[in-house]
Design an enzyme around this catalytic site. Structure first.
Site, PDB file in Angstrom:
ATOM      1  N   SER A  61       0.858  -1.200   0.000  1.00 20.33           N
ATOM      2  CA  SER A  61       0.000   0.000   0.000  1.00 20.33           C
ATOM      3  C   SER A  61       0.888   1.243   0.000  1.00 20.33           C
ATOM      4  CB  SER A  61      -0.848  -0.018   1.271  1.00 20.33           C
ATOM      5  OG  SER A  61      -1.291   1.277   1.613  1.00 20.33           O
ATOM      6  N   TYR A 107      -2.380  -0.881  10.166  1.00 24.47           N
ATOM      7  CA  TYR A 107      -2.382  -1.178   8.728  1.00 24.47           C
ATOM      8  C   TYR A 107      -1.078  -0.706   8.094  1.00 24.47           C
ATOM      9  CZ  TYR A 107      -4.026  -1.020   3.849  1.00 24.47           C
ATOM     10  OH  TYR A 107      -4.160  -1.198   2.493  1.00 24.47           O
TER      11      TYR A 107
HETATM   12  N1  LIG Z   1      -8.482  -0.377  -1.863  1.00 30.81           N
HETATM   13  C1  LIG Z   1      -7.365   0.296  -1.831  1.00 30.81           C
HETATM   14  O1  LIG Z   1      -7.306   1.489  -2.095  1.00 30.81           O
HETATM   15  C2  LIG Z   1      -6.095  -0.414  -1.470  1.00 30.81           C
HETATM   16  C3  LIG Z   1      -4.919   0.320  -1.515  1.00 30.81           C
HETATM   17  C4  LIG Z   1      -3.725  -0.298  -1.199  1.00 30.81           C
HETATM   18  C5  LIG Z   1      -3.714  -1.625  -0.833  1.00 30.81           C
HETATM   19  N2  LIG Z   1      -4.883  -2.335  -0.798  1.00 30.81           N
HETATM   20  C6  LIG Z   1      -4.773  -3.752  -0.407  1.00 30.81           C
HETATM   21  O2  LIG Z   1      -5.257  -4.550  -1.460  1.00 30.81           O
HETATM   22  C7  LIG Z   1      -5.781  -5.772  -0.927  1.00 30.81           C
HETATM   23  C8  LIG Z   1      -7.205  -5.955  -1.426  1.00 30.81           C
HETATM   24  O3  LIG Z   1      -7.976  -4.864  -0.977  1.00 30.81           O
HETATM   25  P1  LIG Z   1      -9.446  -4.492  -1.489  1.00 30.81           P
HETATM   26  O4  LIG Z   1      -9.496  -3.027  -1.505  1.00 30.81           O
HETATM   27  O5  LIG Z   1      -9.777  -5.249  -2.698  1.00 30.81           O
HETATM   28  O6  LIG Z   1     -10.279  -4.935  -0.230  1.00 30.81           O
HETATM   29  P2  LIG Z   1     -11.465  -5.976  -0.048  1.00 30.81           P
HETATM   30  O7  LIG Z   1     -11.931  -5.798   1.356  1.00 30.81           O
HETATM   31  O8  LIG Z   1     -12.437  -5.868  -1.150  1.00 30.81           O
HETATM   32  O9  LIG Z   1     -10.689  -7.359  -0.157  1.00 30.81           O
HETATM   33  C9  LIG Z   1      -9.959  -7.921   0.893  1.00 30.81           C
HETATM   34  C10 LIG Z   1     -10.329  -9.374   0.967  1.00 30.81           C
HETATM   35  O10 LIG Z   1      -9.518 -10.006   1.964  1.00 30.81           O
HETATM   36  C11 LIG Z   1     -10.341 -10.918   2.670  1.00 30.81           C
HETATM   37  N3  LIG Z   1      -9.757 -11.202   3.983  1.00 30.81           N
HETATM   38  C12 LIG Z   1      -9.526 -10.330   5.001  1.00 30.81           C
HETATM   39  N4  LIG Z   1      -9.027 -10.979   6.060  1.00 30.81           N
HETATM   40  C13 LIG Z   1      -8.926 -12.281   5.700  1.00 30.81           C
HETATM   41  C14 LIG Z   1      -8.500 -13.453   6.365  1.00 30.81           C
HETATM   42  N5  LIG Z   1      -8.057 -13.428   7.646  1.00 30.81           N
HETATM   43  N6  LIG Z   1      -8.516 -14.627   5.696  1.00 30.81           N
HETATM   44  C15 LIG Z   1      -8.971 -14.693   4.424  1.00 30.81           C
HETATM   45  N7  LIG Z   1      -9.411 -13.623   3.747  1.00 30.81           N
HETATM   46  C16 LIG Z   1      -9.387 -12.430   4.381  1.00 30.81           C
HETATM   47  C17 LIG Z   1     -11.676 -10.222   2.778  1.00 30.81           C
HETATM   48  O11 LIG Z   1     -12.702 -11.123   3.042  1.00 30.81           O
HETATM   49  C18 LIG Z   1     -11.783  -9.592   1.394  1.00 30.81           C
HETATM   50  O12 LIG Z   1     -12.376 -10.502   0.491  1.00 30.81           O
HETATM   51  C19 LIG Z   1      -5.660  -5.648   0.588  1.00 30.81           C
HETATM   52  O13 LIG Z   1      -4.478  -6.271   1.020  1.00 30.81           O
HETATM   53  C20 LIG Z   1      -5.583  -4.157   0.801  1.00 30.81           C
HETATM   54  O14 LIG Z   1      -4.947  -3.824   1.986  1.00 30.81           O
HETATM   55  C21 LIG Z   1      -6.074  -1.767  -1.097  1.00 30.81           C
END
Ligand SMILES: NC(=O)c1ccc[n+]([C@@H]2O[C@H](COP(=O)([O-])OP(=O)(O)OC[C@H]3O[C@@H](n4cnc5c(N)ncnc54)[C@H](O)[C@@H]3O)[C@@H](O)[C@H]2O)c1
Length: 278
Positions: A161, A174
């Site tokens: 991130s 985070y």
């Molecule tokens: N959305 C953003 O702007 C952004 C920016 C930087 C990084 N990210 C990272 O990208 C990744 C995906 O994020 P997203 O925005 O698609 O979020 P999202 O919440 O749509 O997806 C995250 C997924 O991880 C699953 N998850 C969480 N804890 C878990 C566990 N203990 N076991 C199994 N599954 C688990 C959730 O059920 C969910 O399906 C994450 O690592 C997030 O930190 C997102």
């Protein structure tokens, strides 16, 4: 649409958090390149919605319930993946997220009575968020690592991130965890370099998704003050869209394109990291 990467055909990708907004897009794209996809998610139904969609489009996918913080459930998932697909070539460590218990309500502390400051943060919530963003990547890499090492050109892709480089306010657990992801990516890359297993990460900038919706949008859908700030600090002046990550994903996943690349975290951020704000 990207041209088909034929080198990926027949490979298997395990994607933790694969039913999430960003990683389900990755799953769909990999499947378009004839990668067999295993969606690992805590809730089987959510994963099944993605795997069924992929199957309907002509791809091969399964959904397996797994908690990345529970080694046994990951081991069970590994059995299921091997039973169905026989091997694992690509591991995407996408599971992660935030929780209100690990978020302060204020950006900076000024000593006056404040709704929720650093001192009110819940230890359990803090640990949980740190673990789901970091320990889950460690555990999944351990559990699937030996399968990856059986393959010719395996890869682990971690999801970092912007908060890993310079921490975002309010989300210390985070941010610390994502910073640890960058460090761990380099550590694993070195540790496995002689085996052919490459380990890299993608650091998305700001993407509007389920987990950050409350921080970025007001109830009626307008930008919060935080969103305005993000856009002001993103030279390209927009939030990312899930498809913005796919070019880097394909480049990293395909040995022909990035076979000498290991230990890097690639920002996909519309210039956020490069901009000092002035
Ligand atoms: N959305 C953003 O702007 C952004 C920016 C930087 C990084 N990210 C990272 O990208 C990744 C995906 O994020 P997203 O925005 O698609 O979020 P999202 O919440 O749509 O997806 C995250 C997924 O991880 C699953 N998850 C969480 N804890 C878990 C566990 N203990 N076991 C199994 N599954 C688990 C959730 O059920 C969910 O399906 C994450 O690592 C997030 O930190 C997102």
């Amino acid at each position: 649409m990207f041209p088909i990467h034929e080198n990926l055909e027949g490979k298997t990708a395990v994607i933790t958090g694969g039913s999430g907004v960003l990683c389900s897009e990755m799953a769909r794209e990999l499947s378009r390149h004839r990668v067999k996809v295993a969606i690992l998610n805590r809730t089987a139904e959510k994963g099944a919605a993605v795997s069924e969609e992929i199957e309907k489009a002509g791809g091969t996918a399964i959904a397996v319930a797994a908690d990345v913080l529970d080694r046994k459930s990951l081991e069970k998932a590994r059995e299921e993946v091997i039973k169905n697909f026989g091997h694992v070539d690509i591991l995407i460590n996408g599971a992660g997220g935030n929780h209100p218990d690990a978020i302060t309500s204020v950006e900076t502390y000024n000593g006056e009575s404040q709704e929720k400051s650093f001192f009110d943060m819940d230890e359990k919530g803090f640990s949980q968020v740190f673990a789901s963003n970091f320990t889950g990547t460690f555990l999944a890499s351990q559990v699937f690592g030996k399968e990856l090492l059986k393959q010719e050109s395996p890869i682990i892709i971690n999801i970092s991130s912007m908060s890993s480089y310079s921490p975002m306010t309010k989300v210390p657990a985070y941010s610390a965890a994502k910073s640890a992801i960058n460090n761990f990516t380099m550590w694993m890359a070195v540790h496995f370099a002689e085996t052919g297993l490459r380990v890299n990460a993608i650091a998305p900038g700001f993407f509007l998704t389920t987990q950050n919706r409350n921080l970025l949008l007001n109830e009626e859908g307008s930008y919060t003050a935080r969103s305005e700030k993000i856009i002001a600090h993103t030279p390209m002046k927009r939030f990312g869209q899930p498809k913005d990550l796919l070019g880097v994903l394909l480049w990293l996943a395909d040995e022909e394109y990035s076979g000498f690349v290991t230990g890097v975290t690639v920002p996909v951020d519309g210039g956020f990291m490069a901009y000092s704000g002035v």
